[in-house]
Write an enzyme that holds these catalytic residues in place. Structure first.
Site, PDB file in Angstrom:
ATOM      1  N   ARG A  16      -5.615   9.980  -7.611  1.00 48.99           N
ATOM      2  CA  ARG A  16      -6.498   9.952  -6.434  1.00 48.99           C
ATOM      3  C   ARG A  16      -5.707   9.855  -5.126  1.00 48.99           C
ATOM      4  O   ARG A  16      -5.655  10.812  -4.356  1.00 48.99           O
ATOM      5  CB  ARG A  16      -7.481   8.766  -6.567  1.00 48.99           C
ATOM      6  N   ASP A  17      -5.032   8.733  -4.898  1.00 55.01           N
ATOM      7  CA  ASP A  17      -4.323   8.549  -3.623  1.00 55.01           C
ATOM      8  C   ASP A  17      -3.228   9.594  -3.486  1.00 55.01           C
ATOM      9  O   ASP A  17      -2.967  10.113  -2.390  1.00 55.01           O
ATOM     10  CB  ASP A  17      -3.720   7.135  -3.572  1.00 55.01           C
ATOM     11  N   HIS A 208      -1.788  -3.082  -2.356  1.00 53.94           N
ATOM     12  CA  HIS A 208      -1.725  -1.614  -2.382  1.00 53.94           C
ATOM     13  C   HIS A 208      -0.727  -1.199  -1.299  1.00 53.94           C
ATOM     14  O   HIS A 208      -1.088  -1.051  -0.129  1.00 53.94           O
ATOM     15  CB  HIS A 208      -3.141  -1.097  -2.089  1.00 53.94           C
ATOM     16  N   HIS A 210       2.010   1.199   0.551  1.00 54.77           N
ATOM     17  CA  HIS A 210       2.613   2.517   0.770  1.00 54.77           C
ATOM     18  C   HIS A 210       4.062   2.275   1.211  1.00 54.77           C
ATOM     19  O   HIS A 210       4.372   1.265   1.833  1.00 54.77           O
ATOM     20  CB  HIS A 210       1.809   3.308   1.814  1.00 54.77           C
ATOM     21  N   CYS A 241      -2.854   8.786   3.147  1.00 58.41           N
ATOM     22  CA  CYS A 241      -4.223   8.965   3.625  1.00 58.41           C
ATOM     23  C   CYS A 241      -4.230  10.022   4.722  1.00 58.41           C
ATOM     24  O   CYS A 241      -3.578   9.855   5.755  1.00 58.41           O
ATOM     25  CB  CYS A 241      -4.762   7.640   4.175  1.00 58.41           C
TER      26      CYS A 241
END
Ligand code: HMG
Ligand code: MG
Length: 302
Positions: A16-17, A208, A210, A241
């Site tokens: 997904r990400d 989460h 990055h 994102c």
């Protein structure tokens, strides 16, 4: 000596990400192959897609087909991102196990990502959480930009606490705190977790990270020190994102596994199987991925 947990849960968000941020559309059959491969690595949780508007995230326009086509392994929970009732309808139709709702702590990022103010997003999430749970789905909540926003900079701990309270009151079982643009440092992590863990239990919080500035593993270590036992990551270091300029890949699952296993922290995930999946998606994308462990693995093979 610091006491680290004996085991942690890794939530794999690469399909997904990771894929949401790719310019090329990975064919459905390849996505399904990737998720099936990941399902056999020992991971207990995979976020497989998003039921968002395909105009906003064209790379995941095939979400229903993906969820309906994967082989469901026993012991693996399959999750998907859901922004609203329309997304929930599709998620339920596809029989996903778990729904992830999302919200930003930054007003500007939320507007760019959800096309709504935070105030207008909250009742939508409330109804999604309520209806998802009524349909037997567990619900996780994401809070984005908690360590910094590309538009607004740092956001106050008070605002983050308030939104955590709201999501938990609405019925999510866990909140994943997103360092969306990878600006966090261990100092910031310690300070935020110090505040949050006075109010919430470590089981209610996932991290989460990055890895935009290379600080993600340092931040994982600071989170372990604070008692956190759940981490999101993406195979190969995929991720980002599209509505947060400067956002790059998540901490690579490959590198996270290497570090945790060497620290005698169990994950239940087979590193060599995970690396095979990273090689597979790297070949499909046709560009080198950022995972360090993947590079070492490939250099050894040649
Ligand atoms: P909107 O345009 O404001 O939607 O988008 P709307 O409610 O006004 O509806 C407009 C049209 O879209 C309607 O169709 C709806 O039916 C349709 P029309 O009547 O005009 O034909 N529509 C949909 N179609 C398919 N699926 C849906 C859906 N909803 C409405 N779910 C919306 C609002 C939230 C849908 C849009 O802004 C959106 O899809 N945003 C998602 C953006 C996104 O996915 N961002 C990346 C994920 S977040 C992230 O990466 C951060 C995270 O990793 C954590 C971190 O790192 O911090 C989680
Ligand atoms: Mg993310």
């Amino acid at each position: 000596m610091l006491k680290w947990p004996q085991a942690v849960t890794i939530k794999e968000v690469g399909p997904r990400d990771g894929l949401q941020n790719e310019e090329i559309f990975v064919p459905t059959v390849d996505k399904v192959h990737l998720i099936n491969q990941l399902s056999r690595t020992g991971l207990s949780y995979i976020e497989v897609t998003s039921f968002v508007h395909p105009k906003w995230i064209p790379a995941l326009a095939d979400s229903e087909q993906v969820v309906k086509s994967i082989n469901r392994e026993k012991g693996v929970r399959y999750a998907a991102l859901v922004p609203n009732q329309k997304g929930l309808e599709k998620a339920i139709e596809s029989n996903i196990d778990e729904v992830s709702v999302f919200l930003s702590v930054s007003e500007t990022h939320n507007m760019k990502n959800m096309n709504k103010s935070i105030q207008d997003t909250l009742p939508i999430l409330q109804s999604v959480i309520h209806d998802a749970k009524r349909s037997g789905k567990s619900v996780r909540g994401y809070l984005s930009t908690v360590f910094g926003c590309p538009y607004e900079g740092e956001i106050s701990h008070q605002k983050i606490l308030k939104l955590c309270d709201k999501l938990l009151e609405m019925g999510v079982y866990e909140i994943s705190l997103g360092d969306t643009i990878g600006v966090a440092t261990p100092k910031q992590v310690q300070e935020l977790l110090n505040t949050l863990l006075k109010r919430f239990s470590a089981k209610q919080i996932a991290m989460h990270y990055h890895n935009t500035r290379g600080t993600a593993l340092a931040n994982v270590t600071a989170s372990l020190d604070a008692g956190i036992i759940t981490f999101d990551s993406s195979l190969g270091g995929l991720g980002g994102c599209p509505y947060a300029p400067g956002a790059s890949g998540n901490v690579a699952t490959d590198d996270l596994l290497y570090m945790l296993h060497k620290m005698d922290i169990q994950t239940g995930v087979d590193m060599s199987e995970l690396l095979k999946a990273s090689v597979y998606i790297q070949e499909r994308l046709g560009r080198p991925l950022s995972s360090h462990s993947l590079l070492v693995y490939q250099n050894k093979k040649h």
